[in-house]
Design a protein around this motif. Structure first.
Motif, PDB file in Angstrom:
ATOM      1  N   PHE A  13       0.813  -1.092   0.142  1.00 33.27           N
ATOM      2  CA  PHE A  13       0.016   0.039  -0.067  1.00 33.27           C
ATOM      3  C   PHE A  13       0.734   1.227  -0.068  1.00 33.27           C
ATOM      4  CE2 PHE A  13      -3.935  -1.978   1.856  1.00 33.27           C
ATOM      5  CZ  PHE A  13      -4.176  -2.742   0.573  1.00 33.27           C
ATOM      6  N   GLU A  17       0.351   4.044  -3.145  1.00 31.32           N
ATOM      7  CA  GLU A  17       0.264   5.565  -3.015  1.00 31.32           C
ATOM      8  C   GLU A  17       0.867   6.428  -3.378  1.00 31.32           C
ATOM      9  OE1 GLU A  17      -2.896   5.507   0.814  1.00 31.32           O
ATOM     10  OE2 GLU A  17      -0.775   5.492   1.304  1.00 31.32           O
ATOM     11  N   LYS A  18       2.332   6.126  -3.157  1.00 33.37           N
ATOM     12  CA  LYS A  18       3.359   6.886  -3.765  1.00 33.37           C
ATOM     13  C   LYS A  18       3.571   6.994  -5.292  1.00 33.37           C
ATOM     14  CE  LYS A  18       8.231   7.857  -3.279  1.00 33.37           C
ATOM     15  NZ  LYS A  18       9.570   7.324  -2.511  1.00 33.37           N
ATOM     16  N   ARG A  22      -2.786   8.497  -5.420  1.00 33.10           N
ATOM     17  CA  ARG A  22      -3.925   8.182  -4.824  1.00 33.10           C
ATOM     18  C   ARG A  22      -4.111   7.501  -3.685  1.00 33.10           C
ATOM     19  NH1 ARG A  22      -8.212   6.868  -9.790  1.00 33.10           N
ATOM     20  NH2 ARG A  22      -9.612   6.802  -7.941  1.00 33.10           N
ATOM     21  N   PRO A  23      -4.655   7.865  -2.443  1.00 34.82           N
ATOM     22  CA  PRO A  23      -4.951   6.827  -1.371  1.00 34.82           C
ATOM     23  C   PRO A  23      -5.514   5.653  -1.444  1.00 34.82           C
ATOM     24  CG  PRO A  23      -6.077   8.980  -1.089  1.00 34.82           C
ATOM     25  CD  PRO A  23      -5.774   8.898  -2.452  1.00 34.82           C
ATOM     26  N   ILE A  24      -5.199   4.590  -0.874  1.00 40.44           N
ATOM     27  CA  ILE A  24      -5.536   3.348  -1.130  1.00 40.44           C
ATOM     28  C   ILE A  24      -7.075   2.849  -0.994  1.00 40.44           C
ATOM     29  CG2 ILE A  24      -5.685   1.008   0.027  1.00 40.44           C
ATOM     30  CD1 ILE A  24      -3.005   1.327  -1.663  1.00 40.44           C
ATOM     31  N   TRP A  27      -8.595   3.559  -4.327  1.00 41.58           N
ATOM     32  CA  TRP A  27      -8.418   2.282  -5.249  1.00 41.58           C
ATOM     33  C   TRP A  27      -8.990   0.975  -4.901  1.00 41.58           C
ATOM     34  CZ3 TRP A  27      -6.207   3.395  -9.497  1.00 41.58           C
ATOM     35  CH2 TRP A  27      -5.047   4.339  -9.628  1.00 41.58           C
TER      36      TRP A  27
END
Length: 70
Positions: A13, A17-18, A22-24, A27
């Motif tokens: 995770f 994200e990196k 986008r934040p997990i 997704w």
């Protein structure tokens, strides 16, 4: 007190994200919106539509599909 490192799919995770910005949670929600598709259909969707690598896509899908049913 040391924190325990994430294991299994969640260990990917931070790099997801990196790399994809986008934040997990975003997704995971995207994958949930495509249910009840099959595992590899979801992986293929992330790869084709969002340029995600296979390992990252597989980790997100595996994590979502392992969640308890609501």
């Amino acid at each position: 007190m040391p924190t325990e490192a994430a294991k299994g799919p969640a260990s990917y995770f931070p790099s997801i994200e990196k790399k994809y910005g986008r934040p997990i949670g975003d997704w995971q929600q995207l994958v949930r919106a495509h249910l009840p598709a099959k595992h590899m259909e979801l992986v293929s969707m992330l790869k084709a539509e969002h340029g995600m690598g296979h390992g990252h896509a597989n980790a997100i899908v595996a994590h979502v599909l392992s969640e308890p049913k609501r």
